[in-house]
Design a protein around this motif. Structure first.
Motif, short mmCIF file in Angstrom:
data_model
loop_
_atom_site.label_atom_id
_atom_site.label_comp_id
_atom_site.label_asym_id
_atom_site.label_seq_id
_atom_site.Cartn_x
_atom_site.Cartn_y
_atom_site.Cartn_z
N ALA A 224 0.84 -1.20 0.00
CA ALA A 224 0.00 0.00 0.00
C ALA A 224 0.88 1.25 0.00
CB ALA A 224 -0.92 -0.01 1.21
N ASN A 225 1.91 1.26 0.85
CA ASN A 225 2.79 2.42 0.93
C ASN A 225 3.46 2.70 -0.41
OD1 ASN A 225 2.17 2.38 3.60
ND2 ASN A 225 4.14 1.60 4.30
N ILE A 228 0.73 3.81 -3.07
CA ILE A 228 0.24 5.17 -2.81
C ILE A 228 1.33 6.19 -3.16
CG2 ILE A 228 -0.48 6.81 -1.00
CD1 ILE A 228 -1.78 4.46 0.46
N SER A 249 4.19 6.06 2.83
CA SER A 249 4.08 5.33 4.09
C SER A 249 3.45 6.21 5.17
CB SER A 249 5.48 4.88 4.50
OG SER A 249 5.48 4.32 5.77
N TYR A 252 -0.25 6.68 4.38
CA TYR A 252 -1.04 5.49 4.73
C TYR A 252 -1.34 5.46 6.24
CZ TYR A 252 -2.32 0.66 5.59
OH TYR A 252 -2.98 -0.46 6.01
N CYS A 255 -3.96 7.92 7.19
CA CYS A 255 -5.31 7.45 6.89
C CYS A 255 -5.80 6.52 8.01
CB CYS A 255 -5.35 6.70 5.56
SG CYS A 255 -5.15 7.76 4.13
N THR A 273 -8.55 -0.56 3.64
CA THR A 273 -7.25 -0.63 2.96
C THR A 273 -7.42 -1.30 1.61
OG1 THR A 273 -6.30 -0.97 5.13
CG2 THR A 273 -4.86 -1.33 3.26
#
Lengths: 297, 368
Positions: A224-225, A228, A249, A252, A255, A273
């Motif tokens: 995800a990091n 994104i 990072s 994320y 969030c 996520t």
């Protein structure tokens, strides 16, 4: 409120180190490496065992990194030499590491609250006066992350680093240069997992304990990091990919913090996520599609 | 080409913005509570504490002053839920009642360590008066998050606070943190099993290798077993998927089984019970909930009581009567007997009157 922001930076910076590793495997090598779920707690286990035995917290850094490098090498060898598919080699290694981590740490949960860590020792306490002590952790982490990032940037610009980048995007070039692309892959996995283990070790020092389950879901956070970060800064040429990953990072973790603070059930976080993840991937795929169409037209 | 590029980026940003907007929108409700607690912060709490001290013993009614606490629970789990319930009951017995003079924020980390630490950081950030941490990893994480603050932490369901380095060997807290331990009354349990089954030799225990609580319980069983003429047969598992096979193997080898407070094994209790029933092997529980679900008997903990005891400790801290750092952690006072007559009849075992007479609670049904 300030503590929440500090918390976001603390968590975000630690996971950024791990994400630099995931960036190497996922973005550069195009290898979805699941062994991170095992190497992140491996670094923590090594750190906890060393510090509990009275070692200097700084010694734990290279040791955690080396442990991760070894585990990453195993993933690489399983994939390259034993010809096991990429996802499976990661799963096998992270599965095996669970037992290794238990062995290394001795038990499932090791506390090192009473010992010095890089965040809490006489020197740090002397350098940072009482008023800004809460900033100490973030400042130390920031320095570590910058050092990691610069070292990785420098490495990627060496001959070996160029080969690594070539192995992911154009492996024929590697073969044409009379280099073994398998070895390059193993090297990439080793470095990536070294970063993951280093991050785990730093987390262990920050939170003051190791828990055998602390690695669950690490790879998802890492992916995800990376996604994104690299998507947001895709067309901002002056931001390097490694910087983008670090910022991703922190975004994320911000969030997640917002979600918790707005009273969202943390149990639903994984679904959020997943949706966030999918959304970004779909949008970036749409972009690629349109690129193709434009190219044809 | 350039224009397209821009549009796509705009689309991506809009998506991100919408997401953030969505998150903040859902946060608007909670943000207001946050601002309240921000202003309330420590000054009000301190003032409240002073007030109660000066006003003296007005114990029958609610204590004046507003308190904000954050409860962090490590996992969703019957015993831990009971702890939380008992904790709030304990607080209200001391005049601190949720909804009246107490604002409670509750979060569950669902066994995710990184979320646990963010939950605690958000409590620290919103300036709660006290953090209640349920289960060992949550307590460790709360301690780490509050280290540089003056927010007290009260934990419960921590089996071994000394091993978790939350207290030193004498039981003195390592910082502004104290609470209650759910250490099993192992000796009492062994005594009870011996009384019910005078002939039994091999006592089986199943535990998860990743649960440090279980490890220390098993070690204690092994240490004390020979005093009561038992031999412990242990079976370590790593995930709940291992339980059916491990249970089959274990049940082939033992005369009876005792449960410990192992989260994974307890969650799969029905599997073990049905396999044991097929072999007519008695299974002893470690707390009241397990006896309700079909364990023969337990000399065990009542987690609601444990929670209450914890709530009383928290009330002392909130009222300013004591500092968490000055209070040693507490064990639950005395173990009580729980029995299930339905299970006993099914197994053809009679529970001795010496035990049932002093039982805290007897059940005659099995909860599905």
């Amino acid at each position: 409120m300030n503590t929440i922001i500090l918390g976001i930076f603390e968590e975000g910076l630690i996971y950024a180190i791990m994400s630099l590793g995931v960036y190497i495997t996922y973005k550069i090598l195009d290898f979805p490496d699941l062994s991170v779920d095992g190497t992140y707690p491996l670094g923590a286990a090594v750190t906890a065992a060393l510090i509990a035995a009275g070692a200097n917290p700084l010694v734990a850094f290279p040791m955690a990194f080396i442990a991760g490098v070894l585990a990453g090498t195993v993933t690489g060898v399983i994939h390259v030499k034993l010809k096991v598919r990429d996802l499976l080699s990661g799963i096998i290694v992270s599965l095996g590491l669970y037992s290794v981590n238990l062995r290394v740490a001795g038990t499932a949960n090791v506390s090192i609250f009473s010992k010095d860590s890089i965040f809490n020792n006489p020197i740090v306490n002397a350098v940072f006066p009482e008023g800004i002590k809460s900033l100490a952790t973030v400042i130390i982490l920031f320095v570590i992350v910058i050092v990691c990032k610069v070292l990785l940037d420098l490495y990627l610009n060496t001959r070996s680093g160029y080969l690594l980048r070539a192995a992911g995007s154009n492996d024929r070039l590697v073969t044409a240069l009379a280099k073994d692309k398998g070895t390059v892959k193993i090297l990439g996995l080793a470095i990536a997992n070294g970063f993951a283990a280093l991050a785990g070790g730093i987390m262990c020092q920050k939170q003051g304990f190791f828990d055998v389950n602390m690695g669950t879901g690490t790879v998802v956070i890492g992916l995800a990091n990376v996604i994104i970060g690299t998507r947001i800064f895709k067309n901002v040429s002056f931001v390097k990919a490694t910087t983008a990953v670090i910022i991703g990072s922190i975004i994320y973790k911000a969030c997640v913090a917002i979600a918790i603070n707005c009273g969202l059930n943390p149990g639903d976080l994984k679904l959020i996520t997943a949706v966030l993840f999918l959304g970004i991937l779909v949008i970036s795929n749409m972009k690629k599609e349109r690129h193709k169409k434009n190219a044809q037209a | 080409m350039k224009k397209n590029e821009l549009m796509k980026r705009a689309a991506l940003f809009t998506a991100m913005a919408m997401l953030t907007a969505g998150l903040t929108a859902c946060g608007s409700g909670a943000e207001s509570t946050e601002s309240v607690s921000d202003t309330a912060d420590t000054t009000v709490a301190e003032a409240a504490a002073e007030e109660t001290e000066t006003s003296g013993a007005s114990e029958e009614s609610t204590v004046s002053g507003d308190f904000t606490i954050g409860i962090g629970q490590f996992a969703e789990h019957g015993s831990l839920d009971n702890c939380r319930e008992g904790f709030l009951q304990g607080l209200s017995e001391e005049g601190i009642v949720e909804g009246e003079n107490l604002e409670v924020t509750y979060n569950n980390a669902n066994a995710d360590g990184s979320i646990a630490s963010q939950i605690n950081q958000s409590y620290v950030g919103s300036g709660v008066d006290l953090i209640c941490a349920i289960a060992t990893p949550m307590a460790q994480s709360a301690y780490a998050a509050t280290k540089n603050t003056d927010i007290p932490v009260i934990y419960t369901a921590v089996t071994d606070p000394v091993a978790a380095e939350l207290a030193d060997a004498e039981g003195t807290p390592v910082g502004n943190i104290t609470g209650t331990s759910d250490k099993l009354p192992v000796e009492e349990q062994l005594k009870m099993v011996r009384e019910i089954l005078p002939e039994a030799k091999k006592l089986g225990i199943m535990y998860t290798t990743s649960e440090v609580n279980s490890e220390s319980s098993v070690a204690e069983y092994k240490e004390l077993a020979s005093d009561y003429g038992f031999e412990i047969v242990e079976s370590g598992i790593s995930t709940s998927a291992d339980i059916p096979l491990a249970a089959d193997t274990l049940l082939n080898d033992v005369d009876c089984v005792t449960m410990i407070t192992d989260n994974t094994v307890v969650a799969s209790l029905p599997v073990i019970l049905s396999k044991a029933a097929a072999k007519n092997i008695p299974v002893f529980g470690s707390e009241i909930e397990q006896v309700k679900k079909g364990c023969l008997a337990a000399m065990g903990l009542d987690y609601v009581e444990l929670g209450k005891q914890t709530g009383h400790m928290a009330a002392k801290v909130l009222k300013g009567e004591a500092e968490a750092s000055d209070m040693s952690f507490e064990l639950i006072a005395g173990a009580s007997f729980y029995g299930n007559t339905k299970v006993a009849a099914d197994l053809g075992i009679e529970l001795p009157a010496s035990l049932t007479d002093s039982a805290a609670e007897m059940f005659d049904t099995v909860e599905e």
